[in-house]
Structure formats: C-alpha cells, structure tokens
Design a protein around this motif. Structure first.
Motif, short mmCIF file in Angstrom:
data_model
loop_
_atom_site.label_atom_id
_atom_site.label_comp_id
_atom_site.label_asym_id
_atom_site.label_seq_id
_atom_site.Cartn_x
_atom_site.Cartn_y
_atom_site.Cartn_z
N GLN A 15 0.82 -1.21 0.00
CA GLN A 15 0.00 0.00 0.00
C GLN A 15 0.85 1.26 0.00
N TYR A 16 2.02 1.23 0.64
CA TYR A 16 2.87 2.42 0.63
C TYR A 16 4.32 2.16 1.02
N SER A 17 4.74 0.89 1.05
CA SER A 17 6.10 0.60 1.50
C SER A 17 6.82 -0.40 0.59
N ALA A 18 6.56 -0.34 -0.70
CA ALA A 18 7.26 -1.22 -1.64
C ALA A 18 8.68 -0.69 -1.87
N PRO A 19 9.61 -1.55 -2.34
CA PRO A 19 10.96 -1.08 -2.63
C PRO A 19 10.94 0.00 -3.72
N PRO A 20 11.58 1.16 -3.49
CA PRO A 20 11.53 2.26 -4.46
C PRO A 20 12.49 2.06 -5.63
N LEU A 21 12.25 2.81 -6.70
CA LEU A 21 13.17 2.83 -7.83
C LEU A 21 14.37 3.73 -7.53
N SER A 22 15.48 3.44 -8.16
CA SER A 22 16.68 4.25 -7.97
C SER A 22 16.55 5.59 -8.69
N GLY A 23 17.37 6.56 -8.26
CA GLY A 23 17.35 7.90 -8.83
C GLY A 23 17.51 7.96 -10.34
N PRO A 24 18.47 7.25 -10.93
CA PRO A 24 18.66 7.32 -12.38
C PRO A 24 17.42 6.94 -13.19
N LEU A 25 16.65 5.93 -12.71
CA LEU A 25 15.43 5.55 -13.42
C LEU A 25 14.38 6.64 -13.34
N THR A 68 -8.96 16.29 10.95
CA THR A 68 -9.11 16.44 9.50
C THR A 68 -8.36 15.32 8.79
N MET A 69 -8.64 15.15 7.50
CA MET A 69 -8.03 14.04 6.77
C MET A 69 -7.79 14.44 5.32
N GLY A 70 -6.56 14.19 4.86
CA GLY A 70 -6.22 14.44 3.47
C GLY A 70 -6.58 13.23 2.62
N VAL A 71 -7.06 13.47 1.40
CA VAL A 71 -7.43 12.40 0.47
C VAL A 71 -6.58 12.52 -0.78
N ILE A 72 -5.93 11.44 -1.16
CA ILE A 72 -5.06 11.43 -2.34
C ILE A 72 -5.36 10.21 -3.20
N ASP A 73 -4.82 10.23 -4.41
CA ASP A 73 -4.84 9.08 -5.32
C ASP A 73 -6.24 8.73 -5.83
N PHE A 74 -6.62 9.38 -6.93
CA PHE A 74 -7.88 9.08 -7.60
C PHE A 74 -7.63 8.26 -8.87
N GLY A 75 -6.63 7.38 -8.80
CA GLY A 75 -6.32 6.56 -9.96
C GLY A 75 -7.39 5.52 -10.24
N HIS A 135 -7.95 2.06 0.62
CA HIS A 135 -6.99 1.44 1.53
C HIS A 135 -6.25 2.56 2.27
N PRO A 136 -5.65 2.27 3.42
CA PRO A 136 -5.07 3.31 4.27
C PRO A 136 -3.99 4.15 3.61
N GLY A 137 -3.34 3.64 2.58
CA GLY A 137 -2.29 4.41 1.92
C GLY A 137 -2.79 5.64 1.21
N ASN A 138 -4.11 5.74 0.99
CA ASN A 138 -4.67 6.86 0.24
C ASN A 138 -5.28 7.94 1.12
N PHE A 139 -5.07 7.83 2.44
CA PHE A 139 -5.63 8.81 3.36
C PHE A 139 -4.57 9.24 4.37
N LEU A 140 -4.57 10.53 4.67
CA LEU A 140 -3.60 11.10 5.60
C LEU A 140 -4.36 11.74 6.76
N MET A 141 -4.25 11.14 7.93
CA MET A 141 -5.05 11.55 9.08
C MET A 141 -4.26 12.46 10.00
N ARG A 142 -4.98 13.40 10.63
CA ARG A 142 -4.32 14.44 11.42
C ARG A 142 -4.91 14.52 12.82
N ALA A 143 -4.10 15.04 13.73
CA ALA A 143 -4.49 15.10 15.14
C ALA A 143 -5.70 16.00 15.37
N ASP A 144 -5.96 16.95 14.45
CA ASP A 144 -7.09 17.86 14.64
C ASP A 144 -8.40 17.29 14.11
#
Length: 441
Positions: A92-102, A292-299, A281-290
C-alpha cells in the motif's frame, strides 16, 4: 530500504519472476511437510510466513498490476491467512523504491528535462513507494509538492501480468478459474486506468472540487503543467497513514470525526456523483491530530451505471427484502440468480444472498453505527469464510454477481474495514429513499 535499479519489462522477464516465486513456494511446501513428519502437530504458520515473504518479494520487483494484486488482497481480511495480508499490506505504501537514475530517465522521456530543471528542488529519494508508482518531495516557488512517478513498463504489462498471475491467484485463494475470468475484464480496465496519470489528473480535480464542501476533508491542488501521462504533481499534504495515526492514541472524538468524514466522502460520491474513489486502503488517506483528513490518489475510480446503482441500493432498504417478488427480480438483475438455476438452486441462492444483504446493510438500517463493534465484523468475516466451504457455490455452473459489483463491494469492504480500525461511531447518512417506510411513519 534498498532501491531497485531496474524493473523487468519484457513478458519473458516478468513471467520468470512468477515462475521463481512458484518454485520457492513449492520448496516451502516440501520443507513444511518434511518437518511435519517429525512433528505431526506442526502448524502452517511458518509455511504461510515463508510463502508470503517469497511471493511479496517477487511481486514487489515486478511492480504494477502484480503488486497491485497483493495490495488488493491485503484489504481482504479473512480471505488470506494473516501472514499474507500483513506482508501484502506493505504494497500500500512501502514497496521497494526505484533508484534515482530511473526516475531521471522517466522525466527526460516525458518532459525532456531532469527533475532539477523542472523544480527548484527535488528529492531523488522516494518517500513512499506503492504498486503503480512512487512519491517524491519537491519544491517550486516556495510550495512543497508531491510528485508521483510511475514505474517503467507497468502500463504495457497489465494484460500479460494478469494472465500470468491467474494460476497463482487460483492456488492462493482456492477460487474457480471461471469466477476469476468473469471479473478479469473489470480488473484489467481499472488497472489500465490507474496507469493513465492524465486521466487521474482530470478525475482528481473533478472529484476533489465536487467534494470540497464536505467537512474535515482536505484535498491537494494539482498542477497540470508539471504532470504528464506517467508523472503527476500535486501539493504535499501532511498527515499519517492509519496504522501510524492509531499509534498516537487519538481520542474517541477525533476517531469519530475522521470516521464521519470518511463516511460522508463515500456517501456523496456514490449517491450524488455516481462515481467513487474505489481504492479505500489506508495508503490513500492522511489523518491528522485535529480530526481532518487528506485524500489522495484518484487513480482507481468506479463509474457506477444507473441500472446497477438502482438495483444494488434498493436492496439496502430493508422493506425490499420483505417483498419476495421484488427481491427475486433484483437478484436476477444483479445476476445473483440466473435463468439456468433449478427451483432448488433459486431457493438456496435467494436465501444465501438475503442473509448476506441483511448483514452488509446493517449500518444503513440505523441512524448511527458503531464500527468499533468487533462482534459485527467477526460475524461478517465468519460468513465470508463460510462461503468458501459451501459446496453449492463451488459446484455452481455459473459465476454469480454483476462485474459492476466487484469495485462497489470492494469500496464498501475497504470503507468498513478502515472504520473498524478507527473504532469510529458515525452517523450513517443516506438518501431518504433508502430508509424503511416504517421509520417514516
């Protein structure tokens, strides 16, 4: 986490990864049954852990639809052993990343410029890496940005990956190939849409603007001039993913507030927009102490056809199931019942789907619902587990349920699961026509 310097893109290279995973899984079974000869009481826990690790490692190198499959499976608690769902959650949000050159190569392909030529500052180390792409931080004109970069080759490999992955899915999930084939077209079309960042850009702007007035939701601004078919740029949103957020021990009021925002977000999309962010899934939401919640990824957006919507949600009104003739008509429209069914099969499957409908519609039957009620979810998961052992389903000559239901059901499943983890009590708003007439008397 170690970065990848390349992604297999040819059919042969990608098929080899699946074969390698299959060989490792076979070896794990041999190891398990060899140990079981010495210890007959040995559980399958170690086997599941080994298989989950080997399959995830293979899929994470492939990226794209292969890794997306793992991500989708991680949401289905009860469908897989815990070892699999826990490991696949990383997709959901912790896969191995691609290297900088790619990453630089991708920018040159689509902009003719490097990231540092486009932005005032660009962090080449990805902060999040998921199934289709990874996210980098960047800065331009004093603004902190999130830049999503798609993995090379994933769009071209969707169709072939799904064909190669099917035997693995059949074995893992104990599903009938006929059932998988029925929904393969729907899955393939959605995965192809997810690789089209130009489409995602349009949908992101459209849906976030339409939902802007829903309390406690925060959406990023998107930047078309810094986006392309494989790169998407938006404002950076601060916040925590669900598991990290829960570690801060938020009080019940904050949990309820965020849970209400989630419910209202999906209620508005489904019943007003008739299209929905179908990847809750939880990777598409950003929750805050106040609260409020950010919503991302409308793919992944499911456009809900009117015919399916009208029939599906009529079942939510408890009055419908009291009308046997109407219920049977809707079950036929939703393809729960088929013309080939014998009278005995019609009775059996009608009773089965009535039970399922009543259970999943429980939150709609009341004005507020406590999603922290683990007894409700224990009942739902036990029912789902029981379905896998029903011989009538296994032996049925047809797959049941409209393909339009695949992502609608997944949406509600993901929403319910997140609300359960939040332990949130929410006001279950709904259109008036979904209420029982008995309530209105």
């Amino acid at each position: 986490m170690k970065s990848q310097t390349s992604v297999p893109t040819t059919k042969v290279a990608r098929a080899s990864q699946f074969v390698k995973a299959g060989v490792k899984v076979g070896g794990n079974y041999i190891k398990h049954y060899s140990k079981k000869l010495l210890d007959p009481d040995l559980s399958k826990e170690e086997l599941h852990n080994d298989n989950a690790a080997d399959i995830y490692d293979a899929l994470s190198e492939l990226k794209g639809s292969a890794l997306k499959m793992a991500q989708m499976l991680s949401m289905d608690r009860g469908l897989l052993p815990v070892a699999y769902s826990d490991k696949f959650t990383m997709a959901q949000y912790s896969a191995p990343p691609l290297s900088g050159p790619l990453v630089v190569k991708t920018f040159k392909t689509y902009f003719g410029k490097t990231p540092t030529q486009l932005f005032d500052r660009f962090d080449s180390q990805a902060v999040n890496a998921a199934s289709i792409g990874q996210v980098h931080q960047a800065w331009k004109d004093g603004k902190k940005l999130a830049v999503k970069v798609q993995y090379p080759g994933v769009a071209d490999a969707v169709s072939s990956d799904l064909k190669i992955a099917k035997p693995l899915a059949v074995r893992l999930l104990n599903l009938n190939e006929r059932d998988i084939d029925r929904y393969m077209g729907e899955v393939e079309s959605k995965l192809l849409e997810e690789t089209d960042y130009e489409l995602e850009l349009r949908r992101s702007i459209e849906i976030s603007e339409a939902c802007a007035n829903i309390p406690d939701l925060v959406f990023p601004k998107y930047y078309p001039e810094l986006s392309s078919k494989r790169i998407l740029t938006m404002d950076w949103l601060d916040g925590l993913h669900l598991k990290e957020f829960l570690k801060t021990n938020p009080d019940q009021e904050i949990r309820n507030r965020i849970g209400q925002a989630l419910w209202d977000f999906y209620d508005f999309q489904i019943h007003t927009l008739r299209q929905v962010h179908a990847d809750p899934h939880p990777g598409n939401f950003l929750m805050r102490a106040d609260g409020t919640m950010g919503v991302i990824d409308f793919g992944c957006v499911k456009v809900i056809p009117d015919f399916y919507y009208d029939n599906y949600f009529r079942l939510v009104n408890p009055d419908t199931l009291e009308n046997a003739e109407l219920t049977e008509e809707i079950f036929e429209n939703l393809e729960f019942l088929t013309p080939a069914d014998s009278p005995k099969e019609r009775v059996f499957f009608s009773d089965l789907f009535k039970e399922m409908t009543l259970m999943l519609a429980e939150p709609f039957a009341v004005d507020s619902f406590d999603f922290g009620d683990d007894a409700y979810f224990t009942k739902v998961y036990a029912f789902a587990e029981g379905l896998a052992n029903i011989q009538e389903l296994k032996n049925s000559k047809v797959a049941r349920g409209s393909q339009d239901g695949l992502y609608v059901n997944r949406t509600y499943y993901g929403l319910y699961a997140m609300l359960n983890e939040l332990k949130a009590r929410v006001t279950t708003t709904k259109p008036e026509w979904l209420r029982s007439k008995k309530e209105l008397v």
